[in-house]
Motif scaffolding. Structure first.
Motif, PDB file in Angstrom:
ATOM      1  N   UNK A  28       0.825  -1.202   0.000  1.00 16.18           N
ATOM      2  CA  UNK A  28       0.000   0.000   0.000  1.00 16.18           C
ATOM      3  C   UNK A  28       0.865   1.260   0.000  1.00 16.18           C
ATOM      4  N   UNK A  29       2.061   1.193   0.597  1.00 15.14           N
ATOM      5  CA  UNK A  29       2.961   2.357   0.582  1.00 15.14           C
ATOM      6  C   UNK A  29       3.550   2.571  -0.807  1.00 15.14           C
ATOM      7  N   UNK A  30       3.795   1.474  -1.509  1.00 14.68           N
ATOM      8  CA  UNK A  30       4.267   1.586  -2.890  1.00 14.68           C
ATOM      9  C   UNK A  30       3.167   2.162  -3.774  1.00 14.68           C
ATOM     10  N   UNK A  31       1.933   1.697  -3.570  1.00 18.78           N
ATOM     11  CA  UNK A  31       0.782   2.237  -4.314  1.00 18.78           C
ATOM     12  C   UNK A  31       0.589   3.716  -4.008  1.00 18.78           C
ATOM     13  N   UNK A  32       0.741   4.070  -2.744  1.00 20.85           N
ATOM     14  CA  UNK A  32       0.605   5.467  -2.335  1.00 20.85           C
ATOM     15  C   UNK A  32       1.619   6.351  -3.055  1.00 20.85           C
ATOM     16  N   UNK A  33       2.876   5.919  -3.102  1.00 20.92           N
ATOM     17  CA  UNK A  33       3.915   6.712  -3.761  1.00 20.92           C
ATOM     18  C   UNK A  33       3.676   6.809  -5.263  1.00 20.92           C
ATOM     19  N   UNK A  34       3.175   5.729  -5.851  1.00 21.19           N
ATOM     20  CA  UNK A  34       2.896   5.746  -7.292  1.00 21.19           C
ATOM     21  C   UNK A  34       1.762   6.728  -7.605  1.00 21.19           C
ATOM     22  N   UNK A  35       0.675   6.651  -6.840  1.00 22.61           N
ATOM     23  CA  UNK A  35      -0.461   7.550  -7.061  1.00 22.61           C
ATOM     24  C   UNK A  35      -0.062   9.000  -6.796  1.00 22.61           C
ATOM     25  N   UNK A  36       0.721   9.223  -5.734  1.00 24.64           N
ATOM     26  CA  UNK A  36       1.177  10.580  -5.420  1.00 24.64           C
ATOM     27  C   UNK A  36       2.052  11.137  -6.536  1.00 24.64           C
ATOM     28  N   UNK A  37       2.957  10.315  -7.062  1.00 22.32           N
ATOM     29  CA  UNK A  37       3.829  10.757  -8.165  1.00 22.32           C
ATOM     30  C   UNK A  37       3.010  11.082  -9.405  1.00 22.32           C
ATOM     31  N   UNK A  38       2.008  10.255  -9.668  1.00 17.97           N
ATOM     32  CA  UNK A  38       1.140  10.487 -10.818  1.00 17.97           C
ATOM     33  C   UNK A  38       0.380  11.801 -10.662  1.00 17.97           C
ATOM     34  N   UNK A  39      -0.127  12.038  -9.464  1.00 18.00           N
ATOM     35  CA  UNK A  39      -0.880  13.270  -9.194  1.00 18.00           C
ATOM     36  C   UNK A  39       0.019  14.498  -9.331  1.00 18.00           C
ATOM     37  N   UNK A  40       1.227  14.430  -8.795  1.00 20.61           N
ATOM     38  CA  UNK A  40       2.154  15.558  -8.890  1.00 20.61           C
ATOM     39  C   UNK A  40       2.538  15.834 -10.342  1.00 20.61           C
ATOM     40  N   UNK A  41       2.718  14.772 -11.128  1.00 22.46           N
ATOM     41  CA  UNK A  41       3.036  14.943 -12.544  1.00 22.46           C
ATOM     42  C   UNK A  41       1.887  15.631 -13.274  1.00 22.46           C
ATOM     43  N   UNK A  42       0.655  15.227 -12.971  1.00 21.75           N
ATOM     44  CA  UNK A  42      -0.523  15.845 -13.586  1.00 21.75           C
ATOM     45  C   UNK A  42      -0.618  17.314 -13.205  1.00 21.75           C
ATOM     46  N   UNK A  43      -0.441  17.615 -11.920  1.00 25.42           N
ATOM     47  CA  UNK A  43      -0.538  19.001 -11.456  1.00 25.42           C
ATOM     48  C   UNK A  43       0.547  19.869 -12.096  1.00 25.42           C
ATOM     49  N   UNK A  44       1.784  19.396 -12.071  1.00 18.26           N
ATOM     50  CA  UNK A  44       2.895  20.195 -12.604  1.00 18.26           C
ATOM     51  C   UNK A  44       2.761  20.440 -14.098  1.00 18.26           C
ATOM     52  N   UNK A  45       2.409  19.409 -14.866  1.00 17.99           N
ATOM     53  CA  UNK A  45       2.311  19.553 -16.319  1.00 17.99           C
ATOM     54  C   UNK A  45       1.160  20.477 -16.713  1.00 17.99           C
ATOM     55  N   UNK A  46       0.005  20.324 -16.064  1.00 17.57           N
ATOM     56  CA  UNK A  46      -1.137  21.174 -16.400  1.00 17.57           C
ATOM     57  C   UNK A  46      -0.933  22.615 -15.950  1.00 17.57           C
ATOM     58  N   UNK A  47      -0.345  22.802 -14.751  1.00 17.77           N
ATOM     59  CA  UNK A  47      -0.078  24.156 -14.261  1.00 17.77           C
ATOM     60  C   UNK A  47       0.941  24.850 -15.156  1.00 17.77           C
ATOM     61  N   UNK A  48       1.956  24.112 -15.609  1.00 19.93           N
ATOM     62  CA  UNK A  48       2.962  24.687 -16.496  1.00 19.93           C
ATOM     63  C   UNK A  48       2.320  25.236 -17.763  1.00 19.93           C
ATOM     64  N   UNK A  49       1.446  24.456 -18.386  1.00 18.37           N
ATOM     65  CA  UNK A  49       0.815  24.901 -19.627  1.00 18.37           C
ATOM     66  C   UNK A  49      -0.159  26.058 -19.377  1.00 18.37           C
ATOM     67  N   UNK A  50      -0.853  26.049 -18.259  1.00 14.22           N
ATOM     68  CA  UNK A  50      -1.741  27.162 -17.919  1.00 14.22           C
ATOM     69  C   UNK A  50      -0.938  28.447 -17.753  1.00 14.22           C
TER      70      UNK A  50
END
Length: 306
Positions: free
Chosen positions: A22-44
């Motif tokens: 579950x900690x590995x899943x947590x880190x994977x989901x968190x990394x995915x979320x941060x990537x989504x936030x950073x990429x979309x915010x950058x383009x905005x």
């Protein structure tokens, strides 16, 4: 029977014990979320800070990226909390709030893609009249309409489902879904079912029909036009079509597995299919438009390596 106001929480039954993973899943989901936030915010930021991108096409793209952030924020923080929790429950108000956020995200996504196809239709089929047809005022009105109409359209099913009588509180998903709550009802749900069909038609059938019509007209102009016209159409329309197909297939999978029994499909595959339309679209859209459209790609490089 117990009234829905007496249901203080819902249990999400699709989660399973992952033990230490579950900690590995947590880190994977968190990394995915941060990537989504950073990429979309950058383009905005790139679109907002560069006057050369203050054109209708890029303003609609900015609205699309804002919607990706909105939908992701309605899902990923919730998933992160549930992954680390031993008891997968969610309060009723928070559950209905998540339903509203996710449904609004889907509505605005389809409406935004439809408006973008209309914009490309005017730019390619009527290039001389484009600037007079697609003014800043018209762009503002279109964006206000798709966001307000999408929000109101998705608020009604939440109100209807919160007023029905429920005979249970177990949802067989990893996030809250209005259809699964309606399945728990032990009172008449005709109003919710009828509205659901109408809302689905307005949300999916109408925008997709508009998109198909505009692209039929665009293809006709491309085949009868010059090579330069075809190249311009391909460069601006390919990311849009890829985004539409990806999101449509994701929604189709979600509707399919919600309406039909899929017990023969492995549990982990069902979870992946239910999350596909909420995770892949916000992740892939910035990559599609950021890499495919040269104006955005060049300015992103300058912004990153400033």
């Amino acid at each position: 029977m117990m009234n829905s106001t007496q249901v203080s929480y819902f249990t999400l039954a699709a989660y399973f014990d992952t033990r230490m993973f579950k900690y590995l899943c947590f880190m994977f989901i968190l990394s995915l979320y941060m990537l989504i936030v950073c990429s979309n915010v950058l383009l905005i930021v790139v679109i907002c800070m560069n006057r050369s991108l203050h054109e209708p096409m890029y303003l609609f793209l900015c609205s699309l990226f804002v919607n990706e952030l909105f939908g992701s924020s309605g899902l990923f923080p919730f998933l992160l909390v549930q992954i680390l929790s031993d008891i997968h429950t969610v309060s009723a108000p928070l559950c209905f709030l998540q339903i509203f956020c996710l449904y609004t995200y889907a509505c605005v996504e389809f409406f935004n893609l439809a408006v973008m196809s209309y914009d490309r239709y005017l730019a390619i089929c009527y290039p001389l009249q484009y600037n007079t047809c697609m003014t800043f005022t018209k762009v503002t009105v279109l964006l206000a309409v798709i966001w307000s109409f999408g929000s109101v359209l998705c608020l009604v099913p939440v109100i209807l489902s919160s007023s029905v009588q429920l005979c249970g509180n177990v949802i067989n998903k990893v996030y809250c879904d209005n259809y699964f709550i309606i399945k728990l009802a032990c009172s008449d749900t005709t109003a919710s079912n009828v509205y659901g069909l109408i809302a689905t038609c307005l949300t999916i059938a109408c925008p997709v029909s508009l998109i198909l019509y505009t692209y039929m007209r665009i293809l006709r102009v491309c085949f009868s036009g010059s090579k330069q016209t075809r190249q311009k159409a391909v460069s601006t329309c390919t990311p849009h079509l890829a985004s539409l197909l990806n999101f449509s297939f994701g929604c189709f999978f979600e509707i399919l597995q919600s309406r039909f029994e899929m017990n023969n499909v492995p549990h982990i595959v069902r979870i992946f299919l239910s999350l596909y339309w909420l995770t892949c679209q916000p992740l892939l859209n910035p990559l599609r438009y950021g890499l495919k459209m040269s104006n955005i790609r060049i300015l992103c490089r300058k912004q990153i390596f400033l």
